[in-house]
Motif scaffolding. Structure first.
Motif, PDB file in Angstrom:
ATOM      1  N   LEU A  19     -44.988 -66.666 -30.400  1.00 20.54           N
ATOM      2  CA  LEU A  19     -45.469 -67.685 -31.345  1.00 20.54           C
ATOM      3  C   LEU A  19     -46.802 -68.257 -30.882  1.00 20.54           C
ATOM      4  N   LEU A  20     -46.897 -68.542 -29.575  1.00 20.77           N
ATOM      5  CA  LEU A  20     -48.145 -69.126 -29.064  1.00 20.77           C
ATOM      6  C   LEU A  20     -49.284 -68.106 -29.044  1.00 20.77           C
ATOM      7  N   ALA A  21     -48.928 -66.821 -29.032  1.00 16.90           N
ATOM      8  CA  ALA A  21     -49.974 -65.780 -29.014  1.00 16.90           C
ATOM      9  C   ALA A  21     -50.801 -65.804 -30.294  1.00 16.90           C
ATOM     10  N   GLY A  22     -50.220 -66.298 -31.382  1.00  9.66           N
ATOM     11  CA  GLY A  22     -50.930 -66.303 -32.670  1.00  9.66           C
ATOM     12  C   GLY A  22     -51.784 -67.535 -32.905  1.00  9.66           C
ATOM     13  N   VAL A  23     -51.770 -68.494 -31.961  1.00  7.51           N
ATOM     14  CA  VAL A  23     -52.542 -69.728 -32.169  1.00  7.51           C
ATOM     15  C   VAL A  23     -53.388 -70.046 -30.938  1.00  7.51           C
ATOM     16  N   GLU A  24     -54.342 -70.945 -31.127  1.00  8.14           N
ATOM     17  CA  GLU A  24     -55.117 -71.434 -29.978  1.00  8.14           C
ATOM     18  C   GLU A  24     -54.221 -72.407 -29.197  1.00  8.14           C
ATOM     19  N   GLU A  25     -53.654 -73.372 -29.916  1.00  4.42           N
ATOM     20  CA  GLU A  25     -52.657 -74.274 -29.336  1.00  4.42           C
ATOM     21  C   GLU A  25     -51.780 -74.833 -30.443  1.00  4.42           C
ATOM     22  N   ALA A  26     -50.606 -75.300 -30.057  1.00  4.90           N
ATOM     23  CA  ALA A  26     -49.673 -75.849 -31.044  1.00  4.90           C
ATOM     24  C   ALA A  26     -48.901 -76.968 -30.387  1.00  4.90           C
ATOM     25  N   ASP A  27     -48.339 -77.865 -31.192  1.00  3.64           N
ATOM     26  CA  ASP A  27     -47.582 -78.945 -30.583  1.00  3.64           C
ATOM     27  C   ASP A  27     -46.095 -78.592 -30.498  1.00  3.64           C
ATOM     28  N   PHE A  28     -45.372 -79.454 -29.805  1.00  2.00           N
ATOM     29  CA  PHE A  28     -43.954 -79.200 -29.533  1.00  2.00           C
ATOM     30  C   PHE A  28     -43.151 -79.094 -30.829  1.00  2.00           C
ATOM     31  N   LEU A  29     -43.492 -79.957 -31.802  1.00  2.00           N
ATOM     32  CA  LEU A  29     -42.747 -79.972 -33.068  1.00  2.00           C
ATOM     33  C   LEU A  29     -42.842 -78.623 -33.790  1.00  2.00           C
ATOM     34  N   LEU A  69     -49.165 -80.795 -26.466  1.00  2.00           N
ATOM     35  CA  LEU A  69     -49.817 -79.558 -26.909  1.00  2.00           C
ATOM     36  C   LEU A  69     -49.548 -78.435 -25.927  1.00  2.00           C
ATOM     37  N   LEU A  70     -49.249 -77.279 -26.484  1.00  2.71           N
ATOM     38  CA  LEU A  70     -48.964 -76.119 -25.640  1.00  2.71           C
ATOM     39  C   LEU A  70     -49.892 -74.976 -26.013  1.00  2.71           C
ATOM     40  N   ARG A  71     -50.351 -74.281 -25.002  1.00  2.00           N
ATOM     41  CA  ARG A  71     -51.155 -73.093 -25.294  1.00  2.00           C
ATOM     42  C   ARG A  71     -50.867 -72.025 -24.244  1.00  2.00           C
ATOM     43  N   LEU A  72     -51.085 -70.787 -24.680  1.00  2.00           N
ATOM     44  CA  LEU A  72     -50.896 -69.664 -23.771  1.00  2.00           C
ATOM     45  C   LEU A  72     -52.124 -69.575 -22.866  1.00  2.00           C
ATOM     46  N   THR A  73     -51.917 -69.466 -21.568  1.00  2.00           N
ATOM     47  CA  THR A  73     -53.062 -69.323 -20.648  1.00  2.00           C
ATOM     48  C   THR A  73     -53.562 -67.874 -20.704  1.00  2.00           C
ATOM     49  N   ASP A  74     -54.687 -67.625 -20.075  1.00  2.00           N
ATOM     50  CA  ASP A  74     -55.194 -66.240 -20.009  1.00  2.00           C
ATOM     51  C   ASP A  74     -54.156 -65.335 -19.345  1.00  2.00           C
TER      52      ASP A  74
ATOM     53  N   PRO B  14     -48.092 -68.289 -37.602  1.00  2.00           N
ATOM     54  CA  PRO B  14     -49.147 -69.291 -37.840  1.00  2.00           C
ATOM     55  C   PRO B  14     -49.901 -69.046 -39.143  1.00  2.00           C
ATOM     56  N   GLN B  15     -50.169 -67.782 -39.460  1.00  2.00           N
ATOM     57  CA  GLN B  15     -50.885 -67.459 -40.696  1.00  2.00           C
ATOM     58  C   GLN B  15     -50.049 -67.881 -41.905  1.00  2.00           C
ATOM     59  N   ARG B  16     -48.735 -67.650 -41.826  1.00  2.00           N
ATOM     60  CA  ARG B  16     -47.861 -68.041 -42.941  1.00  2.00           C
ATOM     61  C   ARG B  16     -47.763 -69.563 -43.040  1.00  2.00           C
ATOM     62  N   TYR B  17     -47.833 -70.221 -41.863  1.00  2.00           N
ATOM     63  CA  TYR B  17     -47.775 -71.687 -41.837  1.00  2.00           C
ATOM     64  C   TYR B  17     -48.970 -72.278 -42.595  1.00  2.00           C
ATOM     65  N   VAL B  88     -51.090 -77.355 -35.387  1.00  2.00           N
ATOM     66  CA  VAL B  88     -51.506 -76.040 -34.905  1.00  2.00           C
ATOM     67  C   VAL B  88     -53.031 -75.959 -34.923  1.00  2.00           C
ATOM     68  N   THR B  89     -53.605 -75.458 -33.847  1.00  2.00           N
ATOM     69  CA  THR B  89     -55.035 -75.132 -33.870  1.00  2.00           C
ATOM     70  C   THR B  89     -55.127 -73.612 -33.965  1.00  2.00           C
ATOM     71  N   TYR B  90     -55.784 -73.154 -35.020  1.00  2.00           N
ATOM     72  CA  TYR B  90     -55.858 -71.703 -35.240  1.00  2.00           C
ATOM     73  C   TYR B  90     -56.915 -71.077 -34.342  1.00  2.00           C
ATOM     74  N   ARG B  91     -56.703 -69.836 -34.000  1.00  2.00           N
ATOM     75  CA  ARG B  91     -57.657 -69.113 -33.160  1.00  2.00           C
ATOM     76  C   ARG B  91     -58.894 -68.771 -33.981  1.00  2.00           C
ATOM     77  N   GLU B  92     -60.050 -68.916 -33.350  1.00  2.00           N
ATOM     78  CA  GLU B  92     -61.301 -68.550 -34.028  1.00  2.00           C
ATOM     79  C   GLU B  92     -61.333 -67.034 -34.210  1.00  2.00           C
ATOM     80  N   PRO B  93     -61.769 -66.563 -35.387  1.00  2.00           N
ATOM     81  CA  PRO B  93     -61.846 -65.112 -35.563  1.00  2.00           C
ATOM     82  C   PRO B  93     -62.883 -64.501 -34.617  1.00  2.00           C
TER      83      PRO B  93
END
Lengths: 94, 210
Positions: A19-29, A69-74, B14-17, B88-93
């Protein structure tokens, strides 16, 4: 045989990392809703991922509301990529 | 053991969100209505300096409203969506994705400009509405499949029906402007309905962190 990363291989943690792989960061909720885990379960798995250096957790406030806020590290992204490649190899697709 | 498909599904959440709350359709629908009305007003103005001035500023208004729509979508999500269902903060393309988007936009604009110029000369303006209806319909169909957003199929159907209806009415180039207004209205209504449903299903969260 290809070694699978034991930290990520656990189904709940794999769900969190994917789930976190698809975003820059996301919150706990958001993670709580999308992963369908309980709060306690999610917290403990996030703590395990944080301990492994795969997830970074940042606690702050938005107005008066606490925000985690949670994010995947490198390292986490790289481990997830490696896990997917290893899975393909295990399943004979690699 | 998670399969490839399950992992892909999780990565695409995330895209569906982004499409879950109806806000993108609502805002884009309003923008299309503004564009359509602005173009209809431009066509209706009597020839002269006023009309020339209007068409000079029109492209800037169209472009700015496009950027403004993106800004408005983000602000509305911060206010209405994230407090209820999570932030959610989306990843920059990546660079290649940006180049591809720019290429598709330039190609689309060039094709439309070519169709309009040759259409005016060749008198094929009556076929413009069905052609654009079909193109828009296909675009919504692709978006529905790629983003797993079945509600876009409704907009694909509306775009196709409007294209065929305006083609039969033979309104010339005005048909495209009216199509923008009506398709915008359909998108805004769909977005408003989906936003109301999203708010009903997702009450505000007081606190969510352990």
């Amino acid at each position: 045989m290809t070694e699978l990363d034991r930290v990520i291989h656990e189904p709940a943690r794999l769900r969190i990392v994917a789930l976190l792989a698809g975003v820059e960061e996301a919150d706990f909720l958001w993670l709580l809703r999308e992963s369908a885990l309980t709060k306690g379960n999610l917290s403990s798995h996030v703590a395990r991922l944080e301990e492994a250096g795969y997830v970074a957790v940042e606690k702050s406030f938005r107005g008066k509301i606490p925000l985690t806020l949670l994010r995947l590290t490198d390292a986490g992204r790289s481990a997830f990529g490696g896990y997917k490649r290893a899975m393909k190899a295990v399943l004979g697709k690699g | 053991m998670a399969t490839d498909a399950q992992l892909r599904d999780l990565e695409q959440r995330p895209q569906r969100y982004w499409n879950a709350d109806g806000i993108p359709e609502l805002v884009m629908g309003l923008v299309w209505i503004i564009w359509g009305v602005a173009l209809l007003v431009g066509e209706a103005l009597p020839p002269g300096r006023g009309q020339q001035g209007y068409w000079m500023v029109m492209p800037a208004i169209l472009v700015l409203s496009g950027f403004g729509a993106n800004w408005l979508i983000k602000r509305l999500k911060e206010r209405l969506t994230y407090p209820r269902a999570g932030f959610v903060t989306y990843r920059e393309p990546g660079r290649s994705a940006r180049l591809l988007s720019a290429g598709v936009a330039i190609l689309t604009a060039a094709t439309l400009a070519f169709l309009i110029v040759t259409g005016r000369q060749g008198g094929t303006e009556q076929s413009a509405a069905p052609a654009i209806g079909l193109i828009l319909s296909l675009a919504f169909l692709v978006a529905a499949l790629r983003q797993r957003a079945p509600h876009y199929l409704a907009l694909a159907g509306v775009a196709l029906m409007l294209g065929l209806a305006f083609g039969a009415l033979r309104l010339g180039w005005d048909a495209i402007n009216w199509m923008l207004v009506l398709l915008g209205a359909a998108a805004a209504l769909l977005g408003a309905w989906r936003l109301a449903r999203f708010r009903r299903c997702n009450p505000p969260s007081v606190e969510h962190h352990p």
